[in-house]
Design an enzyme around this catalytic site. Structure first.
Site, short mmCIF file in Angstrom:
data_model
loop_
_atom_site.label_atom_id
_atom_site.label_comp_id
_atom_site.label_asym_id
_atom_site.label_seq_id
_atom_site.Cartn_x
_atom_site.Cartn_y
_atom_site.Cartn_z
N SER A 38 0.46 -1.42 -0.02
CA SER A 38 -0.11 -0.13 0.54
C SER A 38 0.65 1.37 0.39
O SER A 38 0.92 2.33 -0.23
CB SER A 38 -1.37 -0.12 1.54
N CYS A 126 -13.97 -5.34 21.41
CA CYS A 126 -14.31 -4.76 21.15
C CYS A 126 -16.09 -4.49 21.92
O CYS A 126 -16.52 -3.89 23.38
CB CYS A 126 -15.21 -3.85 19.69
N HIS A 234 -22.83 -3.85 17.51
CA HIS A 234 -23.12 -4.83 18.25
C HIS A 234 -23.63 -4.50 19.79
O HIS A 234 -23.74 -3.45 20.42
CB HIS A 234 -21.04 -4.88 19.21
C1 2RA Z 1 -15.22 -9.27 15.71
N1 2RA Z 1 -14.68 -8.49 17.98
O1 2RA Z 1 -16.24 -8.47 16.15
C2 2RA Z 1 -13.89 -9.01 17.27
C3 2RA Z 1 -12.56 -8.35 16.38
N2 2RA Z 1 -13.36 -6.47 15.43
O2 2RA Z 1 -15.33 -9.57 15.10
#
Ligand code: 2RA
Length: 330
Positions: A38, A126, A234
């Site tokens: 890149s 996360c 999430h």
């Molecule tokens: C996911 N927490 O959601 C993991 C890595 N970002 O796949």
């Protein structure tokens, strides 16, 4: 500040640039860094184009702060080199999270443990970040004994490949598959690789990182992490057992004052957190707050947050801001 962003062209790298711009992070010189293939490509920041440079050139430039989102092997090899060159490194991969000599930080929860000699700092997973932001104030009040969590994780957590696979499934475009099964209209109980104990690495991250961030190895966590074809964030169904009794009024009062938390909890008005409403926001949204009527001292919560923002990029920038605000970057 001279700031290097390693992985600048990836989903999280791009989000980190967006958030630094939104928050007017004090950048005098930006060094976008990526793999050899890149180098020379351009990325834009605040309306200006920057050429991507190599790791070696970035290290020689001696950045004050280096933000990594380039995977674990790259972080293991290069984070120490940037640190030796005098940079504070904040890494989004899992490479350094469970290293006993490295701090694992969510500023609202344990920012106070940061010190000036912390040169490589790990950004948690996360799904862990949003959970500890919601639970830490309740842990302080009622002492958590055990957490049972089921997650419903956006496909964006897997990175651009999975997002492309989902788009290909929906449009019929021939896209390289990164998941062994169809993502669209499906729910995959498979995030990261399976371990000997039958749990995935993602599930064990929630177990181990929670204890480290909360500073309490007595907290028991069991997790089931599921990939679903949503964007925006999430979601997590959390069942938490405390050592001490609580009232729902106390829980609401504590969460409404908790840093980084927004309570959205009025089922009579169909008000509860959802990924689409959390998308592109930095808070952790908590709702469906209710007693677990099957056992004492136990609470159910529904927690949603944008995994690319608070779950990754925003938390990283907040760690950098904390270091600057407390004169921990020399
Ligand atoms: C996911 N927490 O959601 C993991 C890595 N970002 O796949």
């Amino acid at each position: 500040m001279k700031v290097a962003v390693v992985g600048a062209s990836g989903l999280v790298g791009q989000k980190m640039l967006q958030i630094m711009s939104e928050r007017n992070f004090p950048i005098e010189e930006l060094l976008p860094v990526a793999s050899e293939r890149s180098v020379g490509k351009t990325i834009s920041y605040n309306g200006k184009d920057y050429s991507i440079i190599s790791m070696e050139d970035a290290i020689s430039a001696k950045p004050d702060i280096t933000l990594f989102s380039a995977g674990g092997s790259v972080a293991l090899e290069y984070a120490p080199k940037f640190a030796e060159a005098g940079s504070v490194v904040i890494d989004n991969s899992s490479a350094w999270r469970m290293d006993a000599g490295k701090k694992l930080i969510v500023p609202e929860v344990n920012g106070h443990v940061l010190r000036i000699d912390d040169r490589i700092i790990a950004n948690p997973n996360c799904s862990t970040i949003q959970m500890v932001v919601a639970l830490k104030p309740l842990h302080d009040a009622f002492k958590i004994k055990r957490i049972v969590v089921s997650t419903y994780q956006s496909v964006t957590g897997s990175g651009k490949g999975a997002v492309d696979q989902l788009e290909g499934e929906r449009t019929g475009k021939d896209i390289k598959k990164v998941y062994p099964h169809k993502i669209d209209m499906n729910a995959l109980p498979h995030i990261d690789v399976f371990q000997e104990n039958g749990y995935t690495k993602e599930e064990m991250k929630m177990v181990n990182e929670t204890m480290k961030i909360m500073g309490d190895d007595s907290i028991k966590v069991t997790a089931t992490c599921v990939r679903i074809p949503t964007v925006g964030g999430h979601s997590e169904a959390i069942n938490v057992e405390f050592e001490n009794e609580y009232t729902l009024e106390q829980v609401h009062s504590i969460l409404e004052k908790a840093p980084g938390v927004t309570v959205v909890d009025d089922p009579s008005e169909n008000m509860y957190p959802m990924p689409l409403s959390a998308h592109d926001k930095d808070d952790v949204f908590v709702g469906r707050i209710r007693r677990d009527e099957t056992q004492p001292k136990t609470l159910n919560l529904w927690v949603v947050s944008d995994n690319l923002r608070k779950g990754a990029a925003t938390n990283t920038i907040q760690i950098a801001e904390y270091m600057l605000q407390h004169s921990l970057v020399y």
